[in-house]
Design an enzyme around this catalytic site. Structure first.
Site, PDB file in Angstrom:
ATOM      1  CG  HIS A   1      -2.060   0.929   1.111  1.00  0.00           C
ATOM      2  ND1 HIS A   1      -1.961   2.279   1.408  1.00  0.00           N
ATOM      3  CD2 HIS A   1      -3.314   0.722   0.686  1.00  0.00           C
ATOM      4  CE1 HIS A   1      -3.128   2.839   1.179  1.00  0.00           C
ATOM      5  NE2 HIS A   1      -3.967   1.932   0.738  1.00  0.00           N
TER       6      HIS A   1
ATOM      7  CG  ASP B   1      -8.501  -4.325  -2.530  1.00  0.00           C
ATOM      8  OD1 ASP B   1      -9.687  -4.142  -2.262  1.00  0.00           O
ATOM      9  OD2 ASP B   1      -7.767  -3.463  -3.013  1.00  0.00           O
TER      10      ASP B   1
HETATM   11  N1  ACO Z   1       4.144  -7.597  -4.674  1.00  0.00           N
HETATM   12  C1  ACO Z   1       5.487  -7.576  -4.864  1.00  0.00           C
HETATM   13  N2  ACO Z   1       6.254  -6.468  -4.759  1.00  0.00           N
HETATM   14  C2  ACO Z   1       5.631  -5.318  -4.454  1.00  0.00           C
HETATM   15  C3  ACO Z   1       4.235  -5.254  -4.240  1.00  0.00           C
HETATM   16  C4  ACO Z   1       3.498  -6.454  -4.348  1.00  0.00           C
HETATM   17  N3  ACO Z   1       2.179  -6.449  -4.167  1.00  0.00           N
HETATM   18  N4  ACO Z   1       3.887  -3.980  -3.949  1.00  0.00           N
HETATM   19  C5  ACO Z   1       5.010  -3.255  -3.984  1.00  0.00           C
HETATM   20  N5  ACO Z   1       6.059  -4.058  -4.286  1.00  0.00           N
HETATM   21  C6  ACO Z   1       7.467  -3.643  -4.361  1.00  0.00           C
HETATM   22  C7  ACO Z   1       7.742  -2.908  -5.675  1.00  0.00           C
HETATM   23  O1  ACO Z   1       8.176  -3.780  -6.686  1.00  0.00           O
HETATM   24  C8  ACO Z   1       8.808  -1.912  -5.245  1.00  0.00           C
HETATM   25  O2  ACO Z   1      10.043  -2.598  -5.215  1.00  0.00           O
HETATM   26  P1  ACO Z   1      11.400  -1.809  -5.579  1.00  0.00           P
HETATM   27  O3  ACO Z   1      11.546  -0.746  -4.547  1.00  0.00           O
HETATM   28  O4  ACO Z   1      12.449  -2.862  -5.496  1.00  0.00           O
HETATM   29  O5  ACO Z   1      11.202  -1.266  -6.960  1.00  0.00           O
HETATM   30  C9  ACO Z   1       8.454  -1.574  -3.805  1.00  0.00           C
HETATM   31  O6  ACO Z   1       7.689  -2.705  -3.314  1.00  0.00           O
HETATM   32  C10 ACO Z   1       7.590  -0.315  -3.670  1.00  0.00           C
HETATM   33  O7  ACO Z   1       6.498  -0.427  -4.573  1.00  0.00           O
HETATM   34  P2  ACO Z   1       5.862   0.780  -5.366  1.00  0.00           P
HETATM   35  O8  ACO Z   1       5.107   0.260  -6.529  1.00  0.00           O
HETATM   36  O9  ACO Z   1       6.930   1.804  -5.631  1.00  0.00           O
HETATM   37  O10 ACO Z   1       4.905   1.343  -4.257  1.00  0.00           O
HETATM   38  P3  ACO Z   1       3.635   2.230  -4.501  1.00  0.00           P
HETATM   39  O11 ACO Z   1       3.366   2.916  -3.222  1.00  0.00           O
HETATM   40  O12 ACO Z   1       3.799   3.088  -5.708  1.00  0.00           O
HETATM   41  O13 ACO Z   1       2.490   1.169  -4.837  1.00  0.00           O
HETATM   42  C11 ACO Z   1       0.662  -0.311  -4.677  1.00  0.00           C
HETATM   43  C12 ACO Z   1       1.494   0.777  -3.973  1.00  0.00           C
HETATM   44  C13 ACO Z   1       0.217   0.175  -6.057  1.00  0.00           C
HETATM   45  C14 ACO Z   1      -0.585  -0.582  -3.861  1.00  0.00           C
HETATM   46  C15 ACO Z   1       1.524  -1.585  -4.796  1.00  0.00           C
HETATM   47  O14 ACO Z   1       1.899  -2.057  -3.522  1.00  0.00           O
HETATM   48  C16 ACO Z   1       0.809  -2.689  -5.581  1.00  0.00           C
HETATM   49  O15 ACO Z   1       0.857  -2.691  -6.819  1.00  0.00           O
HETATM   50  N6  ACO Z   1       0.122  -3.654  -4.877  1.00  0.00           N
HETATM   51  C17 ACO Z   1      -0.645  -4.660  -5.540  1.00  0.00           C
HETATM   52  C18 ACO Z   1      -1.982  -4.084  -5.987  1.00  0.00           C
HETATM   53  C19 ACO Z   1      -2.922  -3.843  -4.823  1.00  0.00           C
HETATM   54  O16 ACO Z   1      -3.118  -4.683  -3.960  1.00  0.00           O
HETATM   55  N7  ACO Z   1      -3.561  -2.654  -4.841  1.00  0.00           N
HETATM   56  C20 ACO Z   1      -4.555  -2.298  -3.841  1.00  0.00           C
HETATM   57  C21 ACO Z   1      -4.116  -1.110  -3.041  1.00  0.00           C
HETATM   58  S1  ACO Z   1      -5.269  -0.794  -1.754  1.00  0.00           S
HETATM   59  C22 ACO Z   1      -6.560  -0.018  -2.513  1.00  0.00           C
HETATM   60  O17 ACO Z   1      -6.445   0.653  -3.469  1.00  0.00           O
HETATM   61  C23 ACO Z   1      -7.856  -0.206  -1.923  1.00  0.00           C
END
Ligand code: ACO
Length: 428
Positions: free
Chosen positions: A306, A363
């Site tokens: 998140h 979720d």
């Molecule tokens: N699985 C594996 N790796 C992950 C995940 C995941 N679910 N989420 C983040 N990471 C990693 C990224 O690859 C990144 O790694 P890096 O630093 O080596 O490049 C690091 O963690 C940070 O991730 P970002 O994408 O930069 O974080 P951001 O804050 O932009 O994204 C998000 C947050 C979009 C929710 C992300 O965690 C994600 O895509 N999760 C899966 C989708 C999801 O569950 N979304 C629901 C969010 S809650 C809602 O909207 C109600």
């Protein structure tokens, strides 16, 4: 405002910017005069360090895993209140007294029906249309039907639009479902609760009486409360940005629905269940964990991670507990729940997830519950939209009433071609 400031120094000069405290949480640096004074913009793609507005509705401490609506912890609201109470709280700022709650509930119930002509809109969609596509279209179309609540400068009209949106969303979402399965639309029944009415419009048929199952009703109520608001997330910011131009409220909420649909936001509940189904068995989990950690593989664990929570999402805890309760009380044994539990345990002990502070989000378990209740996966995000409408309208109202409100208009770091002369087509 305090007399604290933040000094900024560059080769061009020195400037002082005031710090503004919130009631709780980080202070903000007031950079409104930054461009005027320095001739520079700040650069913050994804708004990771930017507060776009001030708000008194929802507070999140992502490090500690705290979520408060108007000061009240989400777990207390999910446990003790109704969706109508939470809606009133978000829109009006206080928990309603008994009389206020009765009046609010009554008002909402008076707006549950859709203009009859709107039902013909549904027939313009293919039967296999995604419910979110239908929701975007139908909610946007409300602007063409309710002209008496689109003057946003009139607080009374804004409140009518607010009531209409909260009241009509269950009807719109249920009709999207009915259309996809080819069953007749069900008219609302105002003698049952908001949640019960939604369940009845979704799963009932005109040929038979529908009895609301209290276990399912409670679970649904909790799901709605857990999704009601989440401060300046992508869809709420979209609603605010759309509304900042003075656009009418129904169009703004349609914009929020469009943004919510994406798999990085509200679409994650659908994606999480699809992923759990694809994993199928606990023994396949290591393969998926390895994929999530592989930089060359775009796969992510859906329902994990998140932008704000760097701790367990407090909504996920309630959701997990609700999933256990619903499956137990309905006597359903779902291998998907076993996979989810196991996946969570493995991920929480894995260095990659610990280091990046990736925890289950709201979720991760919601799909398991919605599936047990009988919703097809395509409806999951539509249910999120239904519940989040309350937050969207509360935030939209707050924005319109804010004397500091301006049209939202970010700037950019331009990296394109510099000025050059037009070249005739034959000479290029
Ligand atoms: N699985 C594996 N790796 C992950 C995940 C995941 N679910 N989420 C983040 N990471 C990693 C990224 O690859 C990144 O790694 P890096 O630093 O080596 O490049 C690091 O963690 C940070 O991730 P970002 O994408 O930069 O974080 P951001 O804050 O932009 O994204 C998000 C947050 C979009 C929710 C992300 O965690 C994600 O895509 N999760 C899966 C989708 C999801 O569950 N979304 C629901 C969010 S809650 C809602 O909207 C109600």
């Amino acid at each position: 405002m305090t007399d604290k400031t933040m000094a900024m120094t560059s080769s061009e000069g020195n400037w002082d910017y005031p710090l503004i405290p919130g009631s709780v949480g980080p202070e903000v640096v007031d950079i409104r005069k930054f461009y005027g004074q320095t001739g520079m913009f700040t650069y913050d793609p994804g708004f990771t360090s930017t507060a776009s507005c001030q708000s008194a509705i929802t507070y999140i401490d992502g490090e500690k895993g705290i979520l408060l609506h108007r000061g009240y912890p989400i777990d207390q609201l999910a446990e003790n209140s109704t969706f109508m109470e939470v809606s009133y709280l978000l829109v009006h700022g206080e928990l309603p007294k008994a009389k206020e709650l009765d009046q609010f509930t009554y008002t909402i119930s008076r707006h549950t029906m859709l203009h009859e002509q709107l039902s013909t809109f549904y027939r313009g969609f293919r039967r296999d249309a995604h419910p979110m596509a239908i929701m975007c279209g139908v909610v946007g179309a409300l602007s063409a039907f309710y002209h008496d609540s689109t003057d946003i400068t009139d607080p009374e009209q804004r409140m009518i639009a607010t009531h209409r949106l909260i009241a009509k969303m269950p009807t719109i979402a249920a009709m999207a479902y009915k259309y996809s399965v080819g069953q007749p639309f069900m008219y609302p029944d105002n003698s049952v609760s908001y949640t019960g009415n939604f369940l009845r419009m979704t799963f009932g048929v005109p040929a038979e009486a529908y009895e609301v199952n209290p276990v399912i009703e409670r679970a649904m109520r909790r799901i709605f409360i857990l999704h009601a608001d989440h401060e300046q997330n992508a869809s709420t910011s979209t609603v605010r940005l759309a509304g900042s131009s003075g656009a009418n409220p129904f169009a703004c909420i349609a914009a929020g629905i469009a943004c919510l649909w994406g798999p990085a936001h509200g679409g994650a509940n659908e994606a999480a269940l699809n992923m759990l189904r694809e994993i199928a068995r606990p023994e396949n989990i290591p393969e998926y964990i390895a994929r999530a950690k592989d930089k060359d593989d775009p796969f992510r664990l859906m329902g994990f991670g998140h932008r704000v929570y760097k701790n367990y999402d407090p909504r996920a805890k309630v959701m997990q507990q609700t999933a256990e309760e619903v499956l137990k009380e309905l006597g359903i044994s779902d291998p998907v729940l076993d996979t989810a539990r196991e996946l969570e345990q493995i991920a929480l002990k894995d260095d990659y997830f610990i280091e990046k502070k990736l925890y289950p989000n709201v979720d991760f378990y919601s799909g398991v519950i919605l599936n047990a209740i009988g919703f097809p996966t395509e409806m999951f995000t539509a249910l999120f939209a239904l519940a989040r409408t309350v937050g969207w309208v509360a935030q939209w109202n707050e924005m319109i009433s804010d004397p500091e409100q301006k049209i939202g208009r970010p700037r950019q770091l331009y990296v394109g071609a510099t000025q050059r002369d037009y070249v005739e087509v034959g000479e290029r």
